[in-house]
Design an enzyme around this catalytic site. Sequence first.
Site, PDB file in Angstrom:
ATOM      1  N   ASP A 142       8.966  -0.091   9.402  1.00 17.94           N
ATOM      2  CA  ASP A 142       8.892   0.857   7.930  1.00 17.94           C
ATOM      3  C   ASP A 142       7.774   1.079   7.698  1.00 17.94           C
ATOM      4  OD1 ASP A 142      10.824   1.061   5.217  1.00 17.94           O
ATOM      5  OD2 ASP A 142       8.834   0.356   4.703  1.00 17.94           O
ATOM      6  N   TYR A 175       1.335   5.160   2.596  1.00 21.27           N
ATOM      7  CA  TYR A 175       0.498   3.996   3.095  1.00 21.27           C
ATOM      8  C   TYR A 175      -0.580   4.630   4.023  1.00 21.27           C
ATOM      9  CZ  TYR A 175       5.045   1.303   2.407  1.00 21.27           C
ATOM     10  OH  TYR A 175       6.121   0.908   1.847  1.00 21.27           O
ATOM     11  N   LYS A 218       8.562   7.517   4.341  1.00 21.13           N
ATOM     12  CA  LYS A 218       9.064   7.882   2.976  1.00 21.13           C
ATOM     13  C   LYS A 218       8.321   9.230   2.446  1.00 21.13           C
ATOM     14  CE  LYS A 218       9.424   3.073   2.195  1.00 21.13           C
ATOM     15  NZ  LYS A 218       8.384   2.533   2.986  1.00 21.13           N
ATOM     16  N   HIS A 243      10.251   8.037  -2.066  1.00 16.46           N
ATOM     17  CA  HIS A 243       9.456   6.719  -2.245  1.00 16.46           C
ATOM     18  C   HIS A 243       9.959   6.236  -3.560  1.00 16.46           C
ATOM     19  CE1 HIS A 243       5.789   4.726  -0.437  1.00 16.46           C
ATOM     20  NE2 HIS A 243       6.556   3.749  -1.391  1.00 16.46           N
TER      21      HIS A 243
END
Length: 276
Positions: free
Chosen positions: A48, A53, A78, A111
């Site tokens: 994931d 990120y 996401k 997200h």
Amino acid sequence: MKEYQKTYELYNGVKIPKVGFGTWQVKSGSEAYNSVVLALKNGYKHIDTALAYGNEKSVGKAIKDSKLPREDLFITTKLPAEIKNYDEAEIAFLESINNLGLDYLDLYLIHAPWPWSEMGKDCRQGNVDVYKVLEKYYKLGKIKAIGVSNFAPKDIENIIENCEIKPMVNQIGYFIGMDQSETIEFCKVNNIFIEAYSPLGIGYLLSNEDIKNVSVKYGVSSAQICLRYLLQKGVAPLPKSVHENRIIENSQLDFVILEEDMKFLDTIKGDPRRWN
Ligand code: A2P
């Protein structure tokens, strides 16, 4: 087959491995690359990540270098929470798939229902607009399942009422002590699968004395109790670690917490997370 490699089934028939490897707060470059290499080497099939990120390229390189068959893997990313219009969402999706070096995603999520700096803002129309990008690429076979993250029931209702395809997944912060009953009940009724991020309360749950006491009874670690608890709740935990011994530990979940101990763990209340 070990429990963490077994699968749940989403309402559209897609199978999702029960435990995913989380990469939030894993730095791009060697940290993200090495941790995903270690996860894949130790049998995790479900990874994931998120564009936000900043580590998709490193995650993608680790996936490629693993040489594992693509169809054996389940990869999620996401759409950034800040993007609430169609064109930017399409660009972001294409950027993610390019960063990861993949032909398709197994799961793509919005997200959050609002930008992180404006939590609670009404973005109903924006969420519908960006969800249409998810639907487009789902229909094209570029995404096997679509969904949302951090969505409350009212946010999901907005999608169900104004879009074509019901979300298959809602990924939420869920761990021992975190009351998510309202969202979980809503998702259960609507057959929307729950994934649990921060299943260890970003590590802060591990010093909880009550959880430690239960872990001693089963001869496992507190982390394993936290993860097994979530499996017995029927959700998919997404633990994160950059250490191989912990990555392995978090996958060893082939034991059963007795009902009386599940009930005891249910009595633990509160969110221990601290933000630096
Ligand atoms: P590290 O990455 O240094 O191993 P969550 O999955 O809830 O976000 O929690 C992640 C945090 O918990 C990270 O700080 C991670 O540290 C730590 N962690 C993950 N697995 C374990 C484990 N089995 N034992 C102790 N700490 C762990």
